[in-house]
Design a protein around this motif. Structure first.
Motif, PDB file in Angstrom:
ATOM      1  N   UNK A  89       0.872  -1.178   0.000  1.00 59.12           N
ATOM      2  CA  UNK A  89       0.000   0.000   0.000  1.00 59.12           C
ATOM      3  C   UNK A  89       0.905   1.223   0.000  1.00 59.12           C
ATOM      4  N   UNK A  90       0.744   2.064   1.004  1.00 61.26           N
ATOM      5  CA  UNK A  90       1.627   3.232   1.137  1.00 61.26           C
ATOM      6  C   UNK A  90       2.721   2.982   2.176  1.00 61.26           C
ATOM      7  N   UNK A  91       2.753   1.781   2.717  1.00 61.96           N
ATOM      8  CA  UNK A  91       3.666   1.461   3.817  1.00 61.96           C
ATOM      9  C   UNK A  91       4.930   0.782   3.288  1.00 61.96           C
ATOM     10  N   UNK A  92       6.118   1.402   3.504  1.00 59.78           N
ATOM     11  CA  UNK A  92       7.362   0.757   3.072  1.00 59.78           C
ATOM     12  C   UNK A  92       7.700  -0.422   3.987  1.00 59.78           C
ATOM     13  N   UNK A  93       8.241  -1.474   3.401  1.00 56.23           N
ATOM     14  CA  UNK A  93       8.547  -2.685   4.164  1.00 56.23           C
ATOM     15  C   UNK A  93       9.855  -3.265   3.646  1.00 56.23           C
ATOM     16  N   UNK A  94      10.699  -3.686   4.560  1.00 56.59           N
ATOM     17  CA  UNK A  94      11.989  -4.265   4.215  1.00 56.59           C
ATOM     18  C   UNK A  94      12.056  -5.654   4.851  1.00 56.59           C
ATOM     19  N   UNK A  95      12.245  -6.678   4.023  1.00 58.38           N
ATOM     20  CA  UNK A  95      12.366  -8.050   4.537  1.00 58.38           C
ATOM     21  C   UNK A  95      13.838  -8.418   4.551  1.00 58.38           C
ATOM     22  N   UNK A  96      14.336  -8.763   5.746  1.00 62.13           N
ATOM     23  CA  UNK A  96      15.727  -9.175   5.915  1.00 62.13           C
ATOM     24  C   UNK A  96      15.785 -10.696   5.981  1.00 62.13           C
ATOM     25  N   UNK A  97      16.717 -11.282   5.269  1.00 62.77           N
ATOM     26  CA  UNK A  97      16.941 -12.728   5.330  1.00 62.77           C
ATOM     27  C   UNK A  97      18.319 -12.928   5.951  1.00 62.77           C
ATOM     28  N   UNK A  98      18.315 -13.324   7.228  1.00 64.51           N
ATOM     29  CA  UNK A  98      19.552 -13.502   7.983  1.00 64.51           C
ATOM     30  C   UNK A  98      20.244 -14.804   7.579  1.00 64.51           C
TER      31      UNK A  98
END
Length: 194
Positions: free
Chosen positions: A141-150
């Protein structure tokens, strides 16, 4: 942010409005013993209500003084902020590393900003400084999201996925850098023991 200005230079009285107090006309002054801006405001108010001599300055000169006072106020605030940052970096060097909860305040494509709750400081954490296999940025949507893969800590373990978005609560460690008077915030691996 409030600024000093010469009212005679602005024709639109709507610009005199005080946002927070919601009043149409506003002036501010304190005791005129220390700050030049307050001396000028006192003199102008005294002249306006007939309690002092009229200032023999053109409006342009008063505006120039107001601009100078605004510049000095902004510079003073910046020096105060830098001084606090300097002393906190010395504190981290002397007493660190320091652990705290932090809340995400902003998300970028390769970094995110956190407010370190225990100490009230903001720091940026970069993905390339973390032991990650990958990271993926997206807009939900308007929400930024960052997915980290450790990356797995041990052979045979699965990578750990962590989603970073606005107001995510995290654990961080503040550490002194090798650069004098600098420190960084490092994100703790999800599920890491305290």
């Amino acid at each position: 942010m409030a600024v000093y200005f010469c009212t005679g230079m602005l024709k639109n009285e709507a610009l005199f409005h005080h946002y927070a107090l919601n009043v149409p006309l506003y002036t501010h002054f304190t005791s005129p013993i220390r700050r030049y801006a307050d001396i000028i405001v006192h003199r102008l108010l005294a002249a306006a209500i007939g309690r002092g001599p009229a200032l023999q300055l053109p409006q342009e000169a008063i505006q120039k003084q107001a601009d100078h006072c605004n510049d000095r106020k902004t510079a003073s605030k910046r020096v105060q902020e830098l001084s606090a940052e300097l002393f906190f970096s010395v504190f981290v060097k002397e007493c660190g590393p320091l652990e705290s909860e932090a809340i995400v305040m902003g998300v970028l494509n390769e970094a995110f900003d956190v407010l370190v709750l225990r100490y009230g400081v903001q720091k940026r954490i970069y993905c390339n400084a973390l032991p990650l296999q990958s990271s993926h940025f997206q807009q939900v949507g308007k929400k930024p999201e960052l997915t980290l893969v450790w990356s797995p800590e041990h052979d045979g373990e699965e990578p750990v996925h962590q989603v970073i978005s606005i107001f995510t609560l995290l654990e961080v460690v503040l550490k002194s850098d090798n650069v004098p008077l600098k420190y960084t915030a490092v994100l703790k691996r999800p599920g890491a023991a305290n």
